[in-house]
Design an enzyme around this catalytic site. Structure first.
Site, short mmCIF file in Angstrom:
data_model
loop_
_atom_site.label_atom_id
_atom_site.label_comp_id
_atom_site.label_asym_id
_atom_site.label_seq_id
_atom_site.Cartn_x
_atom_site.Cartn_y
_atom_site.Cartn_z
N GLY A 36 -13.93 -10.66 62.67
CA GLY A 36 -13.52 -10.32 61.31
C GLY A 36 -12.19 -9.57 61.35
O GLY A 36 -11.68 -9.23 62.43
N LEU A 37 -11.67 -9.32 60.18
CA LEU A 37 -10.36 -8.67 60.06
C LEU A 37 -10.38 -7.23 60.56
O LEU A 37 -11.46 -6.61 60.64
CB LEU A 37 -9.94 -8.67 58.59
CG LEU A 37 -9.64 -10.05 57.99
CD1 LEU A 37 -9.57 -9.94 56.47
CD2 LEU A 37 -8.34 -10.61 58.56
N SER A 38 -9.22 -6.71 60.86
CA SER A 38 -9.09 -5.28 61.17
C SER A 38 -9.60 -4.48 59.97
O SER A 38 -9.27 -4.81 58.82
CB SER A 38 -7.62 -4.95 61.45
OG SER A 38 -7.47 -3.60 61.77
N GLY A 39 -10.42 -3.50 60.20
CA GLY A 39 -10.94 -2.68 59.10
C GLY A 39 -12.16 -3.27 58.40
O GLY A 39 -12.66 -2.70 57.43
N GLY A 41 -15.12 -3.55 59.65
CA GLY A 41 -16.33 -2.81 60.01
C GLY A 41 -17.01 -3.32 61.28
O GLY A 41 -18.14 -2.91 61.58
N SER A 43 -16.49 -2.77 64.55
CA SER A 43 -16.83 -1.78 65.57
C SER A 43 -17.86 -0.79 65.06
O SER A 43 -18.75 -0.36 65.81
CB SER A 43 -15.56 -1.06 66.05
OG SER A 43 -14.71 -2.00 66.67
N SER A 110 -10.69 -11.76 67.07
CA SER A 110 -10.89 -13.16 67.53
C SER A 110 -10.61 -14.14 66.38
O SER A 110 -11.53 -14.79 65.89
CB SER A 110 -12.27 -13.36 68.14
OG SER A 110 -13.32 -12.78 67.41
S1 ADX Z 1 -7.56 -10.14 68.75
O1 ADX Z 1 -6.88 -10.80 67.62
O2 ADX Z 1 -6.88 -10.40 70.01
O3 ADX Z 1 -9.00 -10.46 68.80
P1 ADX Z 1 -8.29 -7.37 69.03
O4 ADX Z 1 -9.59 -7.29 68.34
O5 ADX Z 1 -8.30 -7.44 70.54
O6 ADX Z 1 -7.42 -8.58 68.42
O7 ADX Z 1 -7.38 -6.11 68.65
C1 ADX Z 1 -7.24 -5.78 67.31
C2 ADX Z 1 -6.86 -4.31 67.13
O8 ADX Z 1 -5.52 -4.11 67.59
C3 ADX Z 1 -6.86 -3.97 65.66
O9 ADX Z 1 -8.08 -3.34 65.30
C4 ADX Z 1 -5.71 -3.01 65.51
O10 ADX Z 1 -6.16 -1.68 65.70
C5 ADX Z 1 -4.78 -3.34 66.64
N1 ADX Z 1 -3.57 -4.14 66.29
C6 ADX Z 1 -2.32 -3.79 66.61
N2 ADX Z 1 -1.44 -4.75 66.22
C7 ADX Z 1 -2.16 -5.73 65.64
C8 ADX Z 1 -1.82 -6.99 65.02
N3 ADX Z 1 -0.56 -7.42 64.97
N4 ADX Z 1 -2.82 -7.74 64.51
C9 ADX Z 1 -4.09 -7.30 64.57
N5 ADX Z 1 -4.47 -6.13 65.13
C10 ADX Z 1 -3.52 -5.34 65.67
#
Ligand code: ADX
Length: 202
Positions: A36-39, A41, A43, A110
């Site tokens: 899912g997207l950053s933020g 939930g 983790s 992911s």
């Molecule tokens: S993934 O896309 O390769 O699966 P992953 O989950 O490891 O990403 O890392 C995401 C975390 O890195 C986010 O929660 C955020 O804190 C940080 N982050 C820093 N730069 C980026 C970016 N450009 N896109 C998304 N997350 C980022």
């Protein structure tokens, strides 16, 4: 047999079976893969589920993007190919932990369906449970716990998932959880129920 990519490297089998490990731990192995997207939930749910499972005597362990990117994957950024390699390595680590008998809770954006499918393909049927943390982007952005959305909108961070890089939602996840609609405790109950239903918990 040698692997074509490593012709002089051979696999070695031990003397402990998956059934031995299940008997030792009192439950089966599984990987719950939160995407899912950053933020969104991911983790928060993974760590709450880990706490609840360990309290029940289950050997559960969280792998989390922000932590793994400080160690194993510290050489990787956020380009499509680096994200692919990030997920490939994590998938291999999760699969090893699966072989060790653990319930692995992985929390990574992911963003690419193909990369998640490649991880799923490493598992025996039923071993990999995909959970889409489907919290809408406007909620994630309002929360902006790490201040990253504001920086991404300002152009200070590039290739930010959902803003300036894609996020491909799962088409048929084992479960979808929108954390703007359920509490953490409710979500943990549903997740533990899924693990019980799939025969992971004894
Ligand atoms: S993934 O896309 O390769 O699966 P992953 O989950 O490891 O990403 O890392 C995401 C975390 O890195 C986010 O929660 C955020 O804190 C940080 N982050 C820093 N730069 C980026 C970016 N450009 N896109 C998304 N997350 C980022």
């Amino acid at each position: 047999m040698g692997d074509p990519a490593s012709p002089n490297v051979f696999r070695t089998d031990g003397h402990v079976t998956a059934a031995d490990r299940r008997a030792l731990l009192g439950h089966g192995p599984a990987t719950v893969w939160f995407t899912g997207l950053s933020g969104s939930g991911k983790s928060t749910l993974a760590y709450a589920l880990e706490r609840a499972l360990v309290d029940r005597g289950v050997a559960a362990f969280v792998l989390d993007g922000d932590n793994v990117r400080h160690g194993l994957n510290r050489d990787l950024g956020f380009s499509p190919s680096d994200r692919e390699e990030n997920i490939r390595r994590i998938g291999e680590v999760c699969r090893l932990m699966h072989d060790a008998g653990l319930v692995v809770l992985s929390s990574f954006i992911s963003p690419y369906r193909r990369d998640r499918q490649l991880v799923r393909d490493l598992y025996p049927p039923g071993g990999f449970l995909e959970v889409h943390v489907s919290t809408p982007i406007d909620v994630c952005e309002q929360r902006d716990v790490k201040g990253l959305y504001a920086r991404a909108r300002a152009g200070e961070i590039t290739q930010f998932s959902g803003v300036s890089a894609p996020y491909e939602a799962p088409e048929a996840p084992d479960l979808a959880i929108d954390t703007s609609e359920v509490t953490v405790d409710e979500a943990v109950d549903v997740l533990a129920g899924l693990l019980a239903e799939r025969g992971v918990l004894g």
